[in-house]
Design an enzyme around this catalytic site. Structure first.
Site, PDB file in Angstrom:
ATOM      1  N   GLU A 348       0.300  -1.443  -0.053  1.00 28.95           N
ATOM      2  CA  GLU A 348      -0.173   0.079  -0.162  1.00 28.95           C
ATOM      3  C   GLU A 348       1.433   0.910   0.180  1.00 28.95           C
ATOM      4  OE1 GLU A 348      -4.107  -1.386   2.340  1.00 28.95           O
ATOM      5  OE2 GLU A 348      -2.174  -0.255   3.816  1.00 28.95           O
TER       6      GLU A 348
HETATM    7  C1  TNX Z   1      -4.610  -4.146   5.109  1.00 27.39           C
HETATM    8  S1  TNX Z   1      -2.210  -6.901   5.060  1.00 27.39           S
HETATM    9  C2  TNX Z   1      -3.464  -4.141   5.731  1.00 27.39           C
HETATM   10  C3  TNX Z   1      -3.215  -3.353   6.908  1.00 27.39           C
HETATM   11  C4  TNX Z   1      -4.220  -3.005   8.444  1.00 27.39           C
HETATM   12  C5  TNX Z   1      -5.174  -3.758   7.826  1.00 27.39           C
HETATM   13  C6  TNX Z   1      -6.913  -4.227   7.998  1.00 27.39           C
HETATM   14  C7  TNX Z   1      -1.713  -5.817   4.452  1.00 27.39           C
HETATM   15  C8  TNX Z   1      -0.399  -5.720   4.056  1.00 27.39           C
HETATM   16  N1  TNX Z   1      -2.005  -4.054   4.957  1.00 27.39           N
HETATM   17  O1  TNX Z   1      -2.666  -2.239   6.853  1.00 27.39           O
HETATM   18  O2  TNX Z   1      -4.078  -3.155   9.190  1.00 27.39           O
HETATM   19  O3  TNX Z   1      -5.409  -4.433   6.078  1.00 27.39           O
HETATM   20  O4  TNX Z   1      -6.631  -5.588   8.227  1.00 27.39           O
END
Ligand code: TNX
Length: 532
Positions: A348
């Site tokens: 992300e």
């Molecule tokens: C996605 S999974 C994210 C996290 C959040 C989570 C909450 C991932 C690599 N990134 O930053 O905490 O969803 O479910």
């Protein structure tokens, strides 16, 4: 009265007094019904989680008594520790003072015998053989790690009351059996997000203990994110002191000093669990950016963040200082991490240009290697040129196939199945639901080797269940989301897929509910499980 008579009289009085004292201390109240007919605390041998590769019941029973001891062979500090670990687990409920003794050969009847002498190398690092006869409990493994894992099975052969914190009166009976067991996957992990909310060393140890009971062997710590930086870095002290001073919703936050982190790593290591530290980058870095203005493109530090949005922060991947910063952090973290892995996050970062992103991951991979570690990262790192030692952790994106085609091994953490922070159903108070609701059955009913088109058994290193902490604050909250789902993921990682089915599993799980009651674990009483 002459001198000698007086002496005699005093002596008789003292003897009388001693009698009274001894007699009164020996005097026991008349036995209760329970003591006359002690409860039969028989274990249910079929209720082991994760299910072993093979269990043969032989119809008799072994009785663990006040004179049973634990014999280890060979006796050395590691074996003594393992023996003592078992003793400490069964002392509080049996009330027996179990000794850990050195064995040379098979000990006498009524005891527990843990040995690696002359054992079968084909058991590997984690396999074990457990043989319970009416005379003896024999646990054999090729490596001490296998003994530790076998001990978890042995604990579960006892009645659920073995996990009680107080003495339970009764006859501790184990069904006689032979078990041969070894894992399906090498990596069986849980992840705890200590960045969104901080958890104390004690809470973390508690979670490690629960994971160990289910043969989990990796503890992934998500140590930094937008809302908090949780590990002391001596060359960049503000990261922890300032970047760690907040949490989701506002509050004290916190961080681990390097010695506290080492304490956690050692605690895990004693349970044959490898700590996998994660420092998120280049995204999810607001806490770092807030701590050092020079890490920002515009040289201005943003405020600390207490919300739960994702994807808004990123290191400046074109600034030299960014790589000095990363080098320092990875150097210090590698030095205090006994395991071979450093997780760099990588997910992300939507505002980082795609070419910049791949160049960034390649550079960080080189840094990780320069400190002798293997790199782990989420799906998105698959865009880069990965080394064969790198591991990609699948959570939601097709890009993972890029890693697979490079021959990189994958950890399966599909959000829709393994995310312990997903709510069970719409009325679950804690948790999120962006990946759906995950009832206990949904979390159990899947197989890593068939879950994602293009990822098959030989691409998979293992399974991991992440617990993100946007909505969870206490150990009680951790327990509520992890139980009863965590044991299911442990079983998926350990047990053969053949024969695995929910209807059979839910009965075993119900038995474990009794254990969690004894352990005072706050678990979700899912209506799908026939709790006892
Ligand atoms: C996605 S999974 C994210 C996290 C959040 C989570 C909450 C991932 C690599 N990134 O930053 O905490 O969803 O479910």
């Amino acid at each position: 009265m002459n001198k000698s008579k007086r002496k005699n009289r005093i002596r008789t009085n003292i003897i009388l007094l001693l009698f009274v004292i001894i007699f009164s201390s020996c005097k026991t109240p008349s036995p209760t019904e329970e003591e006359k007919h002690p409860a039969d605390l028989t274990g249910t041998p079929g209720n082991i989680i994760p299910m072993p590769v093979s269990v043969n019941l032989t119809g008799g029973s072994f009785i663990f008594t006040g004179s049973s001891d634990i014999y280890v062979e060979p006796m050395n500090p590691e074996m003594a520790f393992i023996g003592q670990y078992l003793a400490d687990k069964i002392k509080p409920s049996t009330g027996y003072n179990v000794f850990v003794l050195a064995a040379t050969g098979v000990p006498g009847r009524g005891n527990i015998y843990l040995t690696t002498v002359g054992t079968d190398p084909s058991l590997g690092d984690e396999g074990y053989e457990l043989n319970v006869t009416e005379e003896l409990v024999t646990l054999k493994a090729y490596k001490p790690s296998g003994l530790f894992l076998g001990i978890q099975t042995l604990r579960q052969l006892f009645s659920p009351l073995i996990d009680s914190k107080t003495v339970q009166q009764g006859i501790w009976r184990l069904a006689t059996c032979t078990i041969r067991d070894y894992p399906r996957f090498e990596w069986r992990g849980v992840m705890l997000d200590v960045a969104r909310h901080f958890f104390s060393v004690e809470d973390v140890k508690s979670y490690i203990d629960m994971a160990a009971y289910y043969k989990i062997n990796r503890f992934h710590m998500h140590l930094s994110d937008d809302q908090g930086w949780r590990i002391q870095i001596n060359s960049w002290p503000n990261l922890a002191v300032y970047g760690g001073s907040n949490q989701v919703g506002g509050g004290p936050g916190g961080y681990y000093t390097q010695s506290e982190y080492s304490e956690i790593a050692e605690y895990a290591q004693q349970r044959y669990i490898i700590v996998v530290p994660e420092i998120e980058m280049p995204g999810h870095t607001n806490a770092a950016l807030a701590s050092y203005p020079e890490l920002n493109s515009n040289g201005i530090a943003p405020p600390l963040y207490t919300g739960i949005e994702v994807g808004f922060s990123a290191l400046d991947v074109n600034k030299e200082i960014t790589y000095n910063f990363i080098d320092d952090v990875i150097r210090e973290l590698s030095a205090i991490t006994p395991g071979p892995y450093i997780h760099i996050g990588g997910d992300e970062a939507p505002h980082v240009d795609s070419l910049d992103y791949t160049r960034f991951v390649d550079t960080v991979q080189t840094i990780v290697h320069s400190y002798g570690k293997k790199m782990v990262g989420w799906d998105e790192i698959s865009k880069a040129d990965l080394s064969q030692s790198t591991i990609a952790q699948h959570w939601a994106n097709k890009i993972i196939l890029n890693a697979v085609s490079q021959g990189v091994k994958v950890i399966m953490s599909p959000a829709s199945k393994t995310y312990l922070d997903m709510k069970y159903n719409p009325s679950t108070v804690l948790g999120l639901n962006w990946a759906g609701y995950i009832e206990v059955m949904d979390g159990y009913n899947w197989d890593p080797a068939t879950h994602f088109n293009g990822i098959s058994e030989n691409n998979i290193l293992g399974v991991e269940a992440p617990l993100w902490s946007e909505t969870i604050i206490t150990l009680n909250d951790i327990e509520y989301l992890a139980f009863p789902r965590l044991p299911g993921h442990a079983e998926i990682g350990w047990s053969p897929v053949l024969g695995r089915n929910w209807d059979e599993y839910k009965e075993r799980l119900a038995d474990h509910g009794l254990r969690w009651v004894e352990m005072e674990i706050n678990f979700y009483r899912s209506p799908q499980v026939p709790w006892k």
